[in-house]
Design a protein around this motif. Sequence first.
Motif, mmCIF file in Angstrom:
data_model
loop_
_atom_site.group_PDB
_atom_site.id
_atom_site.type_symbol
_atom_site.label_atom_id
_atom_site.label_comp_id
_atom_site.label_asym_id
_atom_site.label_seq_id
_atom_site.Cartn_x
_atom_site.Cartn_y
_atom_site.Cartn_z
ATOM 1 N N LEU A 55 0.837 -1.202 0.000
ATOM 2 C CA LEU A 55 0.000 0.000 0.000
ATOM 3 C C LEU A 55 0.872 1.252 0.000
ATOM 4 C CD1 LEU A 55 -2.907 -0.828 2.492
ATOM 5 C CD2 LEU A 55 -3.054 -0.589 0.002
ATOM 6 N N ARG A 56 1.947 1.210 0.754
ATOM 7 C CA ARG A 56 2.867 2.356 0.759
ATOM 8 C C ARG A 56 3.442 2.576 -0.632
ATOM 9 N NH1 ARG A 56 6.525 1.415 5.010
ATOM 10 N NH2 ARG A 56 7.912 0.227 3.636
ATOM 11 N N GLN A 57 3.812 1.503 -1.297
ATOM 12 C CA GLN A 57 4.355 1.636 -2.647
ATOM 13 C C GLN A 57 3.321 2.264 -3.579
ATOM 14 O OE1 GLN A 57 3.632 -0.192 -5.644
ATOM 15 N NE2 GLN A 57 5.395 0.503 -6.818
ATOM 16 N N ALA A 58 2.065 1.859 -3.461
ATOM 17 C CA ALA A 58 1.023 2.401 -4.330
ATOM 18 C C ALA A 58 0.781 3.881 -4.067
ATOM 19 C CB ALA A 58 -0.278 1.618 -4.140
ATOM 20 N N LEU A 59 0.758 4.293 -2.802
ATOM 21 C CA LEU A 59 0.460 5.685 -2.477
ATOM 22 C C LEU A 59 1.648 6.605 -2.727
ATOM 23 C CD1 LEU A 59 -1.769 5.510 0.731
ATOM 24 C CD2 LEU A 59 -2.404 5.422 -1.675
ATOM 25 N N ASN A 60 2.847 6.063 -2.691
ATOM 26 C CA ASN A 60 4.037 6.873 -2.957
ATOM 27 C C ASN A 60 4.363 6.947 -4.444
ATOM 28 O OD1 ASN A 60 4.776 7.815 -0.459
ATOM 29 N ND2 ASN A 60 6.118 6.090 0.016
ATOM 30 N N ASN A 61 3.952 5.970 -5.204
ATOM 31 C CA ASN A 61 4.340 5.885 -6.606
ATOM 32 C C ASN A 61 3.809 7.088 -7.383
ATOM 33 O OD1 ASN A 61 5.677 4.217 -8.654
ATOM 34 N ND2 ASN A 61 3.638 4.122 -9.567
ATOM 35 N N GLY A 62 4.700 7.927 -7.885
ATOM 36 C CA GLY A 62 4.264 9.147 -8.560
ATOM 37 C C GLY A 62 3.616 10.141 -7.621
ATOM 38 N N LEU A 63 3.957 10.074 -6.306
ATOM 39 C CA LEU A 63 3.313 10.902 -5.271
ATOM 40 C C LEU A 63 1.792 10.782 -5.359
ATOM 41 C CD1 LEU A 63 5.322 14.222 -4.889
ATOM 42 C CD2 LEU A 63 5.284 12.242 -3.398
ATOM 43 N N PHE A 64 1.322 9.559 -5.590
ATOM 44 C CA PHE A 64 -0.075 9.282 -5.902
ATOM 45 C C PHE A 64 -1.034 9.929 -4.904
ATOM 46 C CE2 PHE A 64 -3.936 6.943 -6.475
ATOM 47 C CZ PHE A 64 -3.934 6.488 -7.783
ATOM 48 N N HIS A 65 -0.764 9.789 -3.616
ATOM 49 C CA HIS A 65 -1.690 10.257 -2.588
ATOM 50 C C HIS A 65 -1.946 11.755 -2.721
ATOM 51 C CE1 HIS A 65 -3.833 10.139 1.200
ATOM 52 N NE2 HIS A 65 -3.073 11.105 1.684
ATOM 53 N N TYR A 66 -0.901 12.517 -3.000
ATOM 54 C CA TYR A 66 -1.014 13.973 -3.080
ATOM 55 C C TYR A 66 -1.317 14.437 -4.503
ATOM 56 C CZ TYR A 66 1.204 13.233 1.405
ATOM 57 O OH TYR A 66 1.489 12.778 2.671
ATOM 58 N N ALA A 67 -0.812 13.721 -5.489
ATOM 59 C CA ALA A 67 -1.084 14.085 -6.879
ATOM 60 C C ALA A 67 -2.571 13.971 -7.193
ATOM 61 C CB ALA A 67 -0.276 13.206 -7.833
ATOM 62 N N HIS A 68 -3.249 13.011 -6.574
ATOM 63 C CA HIS A 68 -4.681 12.859 -6.770
ATOM 64 C C HIS A 68 -5.489 13.673 -5.770
ATOM 65 C CE1 HIS A 68 -4.920 9.559 -9.784
ATOM 66 N NE2 HIS A 68 -3.670 9.370 -9.384
ATOM 67 N N GLY A 69 -5.048 13.709 -4.542
ATOM 68 C CA GLY A 69 -5.857 14.314 -3.487
ATOM 69 C C GLY A 69 -5.713 15.813 -3.341
ATOM 70 N N ASP A 70 -4.606 16.396 -3.834
ATOM 71 C CA ASP A 70 -4.367 17.825 -3.613
ATOM 72 C C ASP A 70 -4.070 18.617 -4.879
ATOM 73 O OD1 ASP A 70 -4.597 17.964 -0.719
ATOM 74 O OD2 ASP A 70 -2.739 16.808 -0.630
ATOM 75 N N LEU A 71 -3.261 18.072 -5.781
ATOM 76 C CA LEU A 71 -2.799 18.855 -6.923
ATOM 77 C C LEU A 71 -3.942 19.425 -7.779
ATOM 78 C CD1 LEU A 71 0.426 17.295 -8.529
ATOM 79 C CD2 LEU A 71 0.127 19.565 -7.524
ATOM 80 N N PRO A 72 -4.991 18.650 -8.113
ATOM 81 C CA PRO A 72 -6.011 19.184 -9.036
ATOM 82 C C PRO A 72 -7.077 20.022 -8.321
ATOM 83 C CG PRO A 72 -5.887 16.752 -9.079
ATOM 84 C CD PRO A 72 -5.243 17.235 -7.831
ATOM 85 N N THR A 73 -6.706 20.763 -7.280
ATOM 86 C CA THR A 73 -7.673 21.522 -6.482
ATOM 87 C C THR A 73 -7.295 22.994 -6.452
ATOM 88 O OG1 THR A 73 -6.550 21.395 -4.323
ATOM 89 C CG2 THR A 73 -7.860 19.475 -4.998
ATOM 90 N N ASP A 74 -8.048 23.750 -5.667
ATOM 91 C CA ASP A 74 -7.788 25.172 -5.523
ATOM 92 C C ASP A 74 -6.565 25.478 -4.658
ATOM 93 O OD1 ASP A 74 -9.000 24.203 -3.233
ATOM 94 O OD2 ASP A 74 -10.372 25.898 -2.985
ATOM 95 N N ILE A 75 -5.913 24.450 -4.102
ATOM 96 C CA ILE A 75 -4.680 24.667 -3.346
ATOM 97 C C ILE A 75 -3.573 25.160 -4.265
ATOM 98 C CG2 ILE A 75 -2.846 23.494 -2.041
ATOM 99 C CD1 ILE A 75 -4.937 21.703 -0.837
ATOM 100 N N PHE A 76 -3.634 24.737 -5.538
ATOM 101 C CA PHE A 76 -2.622 25.112 -6.516
ATOM 102 C C PHE A 76 -3.294 25.829 -7.685
ATOM 103 C CE2 PHE A 76 -1.094 21.374 -4.288
ATOM 104 C CZ PHE A 76 0.158 21.801 -3.855
ATOM 105 N N SER A 77 -2.627 26.849 -8.208
ATOM 106 C CA SER A 77 -3.209 27.687 -9.241
ATOM 107 C C SER A 77 -2.632 27.374 -10.610
ATOM 108 C CB SER A 77 -2.950 29.167 -8.920
ATOM 109 O OG SER A 77 -3.332 29.990 -9.996
ATOM 110 N N THR A 78 -3.499 27.397 -11.617
ATOM 111 C CA THR A 78 -3.017 27.209 -12.982
ATOM 112 C C THR A 78 -2.166 28.391 -13.443
ATOM 113 O OG1 THR A 78 -5.089 28.164 -13.821
ATOM 114 C CG2 THR A 78 -4.971 25.766 -13.633
ATOM 115 N N ASP A 79 -2.219 29.500 -12.705
ATOM 116 C CA ASP A 79 -1.398 30.668 -13.053
ATOM 117 C C ASP A 79 0.049 30.519 -12.578
ATOM 118 O OD1 ASP A 79 -3.573 31.922 -14.182
ATOM 119 O OD2 ASP A 79 -4.150 32.917 -12.314
ATOM 120 N N ARG A 80 0.311 29.498 -11.769
ATOM 121 C CA ARG A 80 1.657 29.297 -11.224
ATOM 122 C C ARG A 80 2.100 27.881 -11.557
ATOM 123 N NH1 ARG A 80 2.323 31.328 -5.196
ATOM 124 N NH2 ARG A 80 4.442 31.643 -5.975
ATOM 125 N N ASP A 81 3.047 27.758 -12.446
ATOM 126 C CA ASP A 81 3.483 26.441 -12.892
ATOM 127 C C ASP A 81 4.108 25.640 -11.760
ATOM 128 O OD1 ASP A 81 2.588 26.840 -15.416
ATOM 129 O OD2 ASP A 81 4.550 27.285 -16.292
#
Length: 499
Positions: A55-81
């Motif tokens: 499970l750790r390998q799955a959630l860490n692979n490609g920063l999966f846990h955060y790449a899915h849970g946080d990146l595509p949200t309002d925490i990060f702006s499309t105006d800032r690469d």
Amino acid sequence: MKKTYKLLMAFCLLICGTGCNSFLDENPVSAPSNENFWQSEKDGNAAVASMYALLRQALNNGLFHYAHGDLPTDIFSTDRDIGGAGDFNQIQEGNWSIAVPAAETGREMMRNRRFDYFYNAIVQANTCIANLPKIPAASFDSNYETSIRHFLGEAYFCRAFAYFYMSRVWGGVPIVSDDMGNTLDMANYPRATAEAVLDKALADALLAKQYLGWDNVSTVDKTVRANKGAVLALLAHIYAWESDYANCENAAKELMNSNYYSFASRNNYTDIFKGNSTEGIFEIAQNSANEAALSMIGFYTLKTPYLTTNTGVSLWPLDTLTLRQTLFDNPQDLRVRNGFAFFDSADPVCLKYRNLTYSTNSTVSVPLFMSNIIVFRLSDIALLLAEAYAYQGNYNGAKDLLNRIRGLAGLNATQATNDQLFEAVINERGKELFLEGHRFYDLVRLAKIKGVYRFGSGGSTKITASEFNRGKYYWPIDPLLIANNPLFAQTPYWSSEMQ
């Protein structure tokens, strides 16, 4: 997609390390179904350890846990690469269909579009469920009945967790046979419906609840091994995702009423993320030297003086509009004062993942990030219960719990009206669980229940209302998986979008 499970296990354990303290220091190995392995309590413990390592390998692979849970949200702006080489900028912008050559298996986009990593843990759980009862009772130093039931409960929990996690990301995924042996072969499995996958996760979680007690088999590893609290937290999240808030309330209340956990002081807020805090319920172990991740979330969100190898700006810059206006509009919030640095600057830094050390050879200093992935904690479940209350019209109950969390942070009671309360709870979850892998799924529930779409900041919109209603919040599966199994159909929204 036929692979030899033993080789996969060896590869996964090489990637993710051996594990946590005395438990995963058992050096978990592939647990074959032959009679020569299942001979002792230590064999059972090693087999169970492998599930968590996978499970750790799955959630860490490609920063999966955060790449899915946080990146595509309002925490990060499309105006800032988003910096740091790779596909993370495309992920945070919601461009999940970009073409990746089949040979480039290390690309973050491919890793985050593949669900097969989770099946390593599922097959290991199947193997444990089939073989743990074969271990002779006389081989146990502890009480056989208690320990074997707990081992089995952990296996059902891990399998339920993997199916639920995948169902939130992709909707429908394959449901593999429970009696699958130690060869992972999904060549004959189509994608099940999202409803069937959630039903499978729920059934396994309910079985886990029957087997697991509150006290874990190891007090040292209490938050990185499932107990009844972990399965109740999982059940509460499954029910909330299904909008079954009556049962969500029941599971969350049972956990809260146990008094097994307690809230951590917000004066030492970042200590929660070192792991094993008083409010930790279930965590992915990474807080010892042999578990530490080389490329953890802290690598992308910290800078000097907290990460001495980055003397520039954060690789993942936070959206300051969301941070200072949508979420933390009161700078006296203890989660601001103790959880951020440079808060009023153009490059604020979240300090939740500053628990790191450095491995140094003669020429290079390498940061090793030692924060656990906090999957479920008490504040999460308290706010999920408040969400259930708000949905069902128990506004006083929702306000009481919401104000309890706000009070811990030094804030006054909420001023939200009853019709604003559901969104206010989601907003508080955004504050309390900032950058913990929850935000995207919280916003999905908000959109489903209230028709409020917050997948962006300012004028940027990563998922519009129209796109959401056509299912964009579910990820595509990587074309490589489809090439290997013609029974796999692409996620509906993405069937005409893939490049």
